[in-house]
Design a protein around this motif. Structure first.
Motif, PDB file in Angstrom:
ATOM      1  N   ARG A   1      41.541  38.958  -8.847  1.00  0.00           N
ATOM      2  CA  ARG A   1      42.588  38.003  -9.245  1.00  0.00           C
ATOM      3  C   ARG A   1      42.239  37.471 -10.632  1.00  0.00           C
ATOM      4  NH1 ARG A   1      42.435  33.443  -5.330  1.00  0.00           N
ATOM      5  NH2 ARG A   1      44.368  32.837  -6.365  1.00  0.00           N
ATOM      6  N   LEU A   2      43.274  37.069 -11.353  1.00  0.00           N
ATOM      7  CA  LEU A   2      43.087  36.737 -12.758  1.00  0.00           C
ATOM      8  C   LEU A   2      43.808  35.446 -13.135  1.00  0.00           C
ATOM      9  CD1 LEU A   2      41.875  38.118 -15.280  1.00  0.00           C
ATOM     10  CD2 LEU A   2      44.148  39.101 -15.678  1.00  0.00           C
ATOM     11  N   PHE A   3      43.090  34.527 -13.773  1.00  0.00           N
ATOM     12  CA  PHE A   3      43.676  33.353 -14.425  1.00  0.00           C
ATOM     13  C   PHE A   3      43.414  33.490 -15.925  1.00  0.00           C
ATOM     14  CE2 PHE A   3      43.133  30.076 -10.696  1.00  0.00           C
ATOM     15  CZ  PHE A   3      44.046  30.785  -9.931  1.00  0.00           C
ATOM     16  N   ALA A   4      44.360  33.026 -16.743  1.00  0.00           N
ATOM     17  CA  ALA A   4      44.203  33.120 -18.209  1.00  0.00           C
ATOM     18  C   ALA A   4      44.294  31.731 -18.831  1.00  0.00           C
ATOM     19  CB  ALA A   4      45.276  34.026 -18.791  1.00  0.00           C
ATOM     20  N   PHE A   5      43.371  31.464 -19.741  1.00  0.00           N
ATOM     21  CA  PHE A   5      43.329  30.177 -20.435  1.00  0.00           C
ATOM     22  C   PHE A   5      43.553  30.431 -21.926  1.00  0.00           C
ATOM     23  CE2 PHE A   5      40.791  29.982 -16.682  1.00  0.00           C
ATOM     24  CZ  PHE A   5      40.939  28.702 -16.165  1.00  0.00           C
ATOM     25  N   THR A   6      44.485  29.713 -22.515  1.00  0.00           N
ATOM     26  CA  THR A   6      44.794  29.929 -23.927  1.00  0.00           C
ATOM     27  C   THR A   6      44.666  28.611 -24.680  1.00  0.00           C
ATOM     28  OG1 THR A   6      47.141  29.364 -23.820  1.00  0.00           O
ATOM     29  CG2 THR A   6      46.527  31.621 -23.192  1.00  0.00           C
ATOM     30  N   ARG A   7      44.828  28.707 -26.005  1.00  0.00           N
ATOM     31  CA  ARG A   7      44.943  27.483 -26.798  1.00  0.00           C
ATOM     32  C   ARG A   7      46.026  26.603 -26.201  1.00  0.00           C
ATOM     33  NH1 ARG A   7      44.196  29.596 -32.916  1.00  0.00           N
ATOM     34  NH2 ARG A   7      44.932  31.552 -32.090  1.00  0.00           N
TER      35      ARG A   7
ATOM     36  N   ASP B   1      52.519  33.764 -21.621  1.00  0.00           N
ATOM     37  CA  ASP B   1      53.497  34.738 -21.104  1.00  0.00           C
ATOM     38  C   ASP B   1      52.919  36.158 -21.162  1.00  0.00           C
ATOM     39  OD1 ASP B   1      55.330  32.757 -20.633  1.00  0.00           O
ATOM     40  OD2 ASP B   1      56.508  33.122 -22.449  1.00  0.00           O
ATOM     41  N   PHE B   2      52.227  36.450 -22.286  1.00  0.00           N
ATOM     42  CA  PHE B   2      51.600  37.759 -22.463  1.00  0.00           C
ATOM     43  C   PHE B   2      50.588  38.004 -21.339  1.00  0.00           C
ATOM     44  CE2 PHE B   2      48.424  40.314 -25.146  1.00  0.00           C
ATOM     45  CZ  PHE B   2      49.121  41.503 -25.010  1.00  0.00           C
ATOM     46  N   ALA B   3      49.776  36.991 -21.038  1.00  0.00           N
ATOM     47  CA  ALA B   3      48.775  37.118 -19.974  1.00  0.00           C
ATOM     48  C   ALA B   3      49.441  37.363 -18.621  1.00  0.00           C
ATOM     49  CB  ALA B   3      47.910  35.859 -19.925  1.00  0.00           C
ATOM     50  N   ARG B   4      50.521  36.647 -18.357  1.00  0.00           N
ATOM     51  CA  ARG B   4      51.219  36.855 -17.079  1.00  0.00           C
ATOM     52  C   ARG B   4      51.781  38.269 -17.003  1.00  0.00           C
ATOM     53  NH1 ARG B   4      53.568  32.094 -18.350  1.00  0.00           N
ATOM     54  NH2 ARG B   4      52.430  30.293 -17.518  1.00  0.00           N
ATOM     55  N   SER B   5      52.254  38.785 -18.147  1.00  0.00           N
ATOM     56  CA  SER B   5      52.835  40.139 -18.147  1.00  0.00           C
ATOM     57  C   SER B   5      51.770  41.185 -17.847  1.00  0.00           C
ATOM     58  CB  SER B   5      53.520  40.422 -19.488  1.00  0.00           C
ATOM     59  OG  SER B   5      52.555  40.720 -20.491  1.00  0.00           O
TER      60      SER B   5
ATOM     61  N   ALA C   1      48.065  38.250 -14.928  1.00  0.00           N
ATOM     62  CA  ALA C   1      47.468  36.947 -14.629  1.00  0.00           C
ATOM     63  C   ALA C   1      48.396  36.202 -13.674  1.00  0.00           C
ATOM     64  CB  ALA C   1      47.260  36.141 -15.907  1.00  0.00           C
ATOM     65  N   GLU C   2      47.847  35.693 -12.565  1.00  0.00           N
ATOM     66  CA  GLU C   2      48.735  34.994 -11.635  1.00  0.00           C
ATOM     67  C   GLU C   2      48.917  33.541 -12.041  1.00  0.00           C
ATOM     68  OE1 GLU C   2      46.698  33.809  -7.673  1.00  0.00           O
ATOM     69  OE2 GLU C   2      45.898  35.769  -8.227  1.00  0.00           O
ATOM     70  N   TRP C   3      48.024  33.045 -12.897  1.00  0.00           N
ATOM     71  CA  TRP C   3      48.188  31.704 -13.467  1.00  0.00           C
ATOM     72  C   TRP C   3      47.751  31.781 -14.918  1.00  0.00           C
ATOM     73  CZ3 TRP C   3      44.689  28.465 -15.901  1.00  0.00           C
ATOM     74  CH2 TRP C   3      45.094  27.130 -16.108  1.00  0.00           C
ATOM     75  N   ALA C   4      48.485  31.102 -15.794  1.00  0.00           N
ATOM     76  CA  ALA C   4      48.085  31.019 -17.201  1.00  0.00           C
ATOM     77  C   ALA C   4      48.357  29.598 -17.670  1.00  0.00           C
ATOM     78  CB  ALA C   4      48.863  32.022 -18.040  1.00  0.00           C
ATOM     79  N   GLY C   5      47.392  29.029 -18.382  1.00  0.00           N
ATOM     80  CA  GLY C   5      47.569  27.648 -18.814  1.00  0.00           C
ATOM     81  C   GLY C   5      46.628  27.304 -19.949  1.00  0.00           C
ATOM     82  N   ASP C   6      46.603  26.009 -20.281  1.00  0.00           N
ATOM     83  CA  ASP C   6      45.797  25.537 -21.408  1.00  0.00           C
ATOM     84  C   ASP C   6      44.309  25.540 -21.051  1.00  0.00           C
ATOM     85  OD1 ASP C   6      48.274  25.097 -22.434  1.00  0.00           O
ATOM     86  OD2 ASP C   6      48.133  22.906 -22.463  1.00  0.00           O
TER      87      ASP C   6
END
Ligand SMILES: [Zn+2]
Ligand SMILES: [Zn+2]
Length: 327
Positions: A187-193, A201-205, A208-213
């Motif tokens: 499973r994958l979560f993505a953290f961005t600036r 959005d790119f991470a979700r595509s 990533a099942e969750w992407a946030g700050d």
């Protein structure tokens, strides 16, 4: 041949006409088809990596065709397509080389740093550090596999069997690692600036099942965190987001200073570690896995002459995927 040259740190690259390099014993002369632009190139150009060869042809994510072989070069034939990564030479005799840890070789030399690299029409490489590239990939598409892919893969491997992986910094390495992680059933979560909705959005595509700050806590604690952004403050942030026994892996070669943090966020057997360079085994494993895992790369191409523009776009975080120079 045409090349883009670093003459001094913190200066723009300059266009240069250089003599055609000659392959020495065990080396290949390679016609460059594509060379991806890595954040490490920025660290070299910006003077954050201290001792580059000067003047230097940067670039260490090279895809090209063998056009000439030096004496005793036997691994490839003229016309073969090869990839050239960051690790360009090791001594083969130090304690690290002899224990399968050539990435830590005391005398290692690196492509596009101590060895002229791929921001050019031609380059010379040690054939021991050249790799065959799966025909599924075009030249441009394959270029980011050579560092973002390889070192991203090594970074993911350091996460062990972590089920829920958080990735900090969603650029070239992350977009490849995400696909491998999903292929492995993680499973994958993505953290961005903060506020970088496009990167989220790119991470979700990419699964990533969750992407946030990066400043926000994730909806559940991570088993492991991989940090690709060169920002030391992400280390305590990632530790705080990681469960007991979890690992935080720093995948970059350079990072700003890590601020001090309370011991309680490291306590309970959390670990922080870095990943340095790559081994040939990493390259062979990853380059075999990538087509099986259906790894695709997102690229933005630039003519070789516009290398400075590619570096500037990377520096300001304007890219989703990888910048690739085409001579
Ligand atoms: Zn060595
Ligand atoms: Zn790199």
């Amino acid at each position: 041949m045409r090349a883009q040259l670093l003459t001094a740190p913190r200066r723009p690259l300059v266009a240069a006409e250089l003599p055609v390099p000659r392959p020495g014993p065990g080396q290949l002369l390679i016609a460059v088809r594509a060379c991806a632009v890595c954040r490490t190139d920025l660290h070299v150009v910006d003077g954050e990596l201290a001792e580059p060869k000067l003047p230097l042809v940067p670039g260490h994510e090279i895809i090209g065709t063998v056009v000439e072989k030096g004496e005793a070069a036997e691994r490839f034939a003229i016309g073969d397509r090869v990839g050239v990564p960051w690790l360009g030479w090791t001594c083969g005799i130090c304690e690290y080389c002899r224990s399968g840890r050539e990435n830590l070789c005391d005398r290692a030399r690196f492509t596009g740093y101590q060895i002229d690299g791929g921001y050019a029409e031609l380059t010379v490489a040690d054939e021991r550090y050249c790799f065959a590239i799966d025909p599924h990939y075009g030249d441009v598409e394959a270029a980011p596999l050579m560092c973002a892919g390889l070192i991203g893969y090594r970074t993911l491997r350091m996460a062990g069997d972590a089920r829920l992986v958080g990735i900090y910094g969603f650029g070239a390495a992350a977009h490849i690692v995400a696909q491998v992680a999903r292929h492995q059933g993680r499973r994958l979560f993505a953290f961005t600036r903060p506020g970088d909705v496009a990167a989220q959005d790119f991470a979700r595509s990419l699964g990533a099942e969750w992407a946030g700050d990066s400043t926000a806590p994730p909806p559940e604690p991570l088993d492991a965190a991989l940090i690709f952004a060169p920002i030391g403050a992400l280390v305590p942030a990632a530790l705080a987001a990681t469960r007991k026994g979890g690992t935080v892996v720093c995948g970059g070669i350079h990072m700003s200073d890590i601020p001090s943090f309370p011991y309680r966020i490291l306590w309970e057997e959390r670990a922080v570690r870095s990943v340095a360079n790559l081994t040939r085994r990493d390259a062979e494993e990853f380059l075999a896995l990538a087509p099986d895992a259906g790894v695709r790369t997102e690229t933005v191409t630039y003519p070789l002459a516009e290398a400075n523009r590619a570096l500037a776009d990377l520096r300001r975080g304007a890219l989703q995927g990888a910048a690739v120079l085409v001579p």
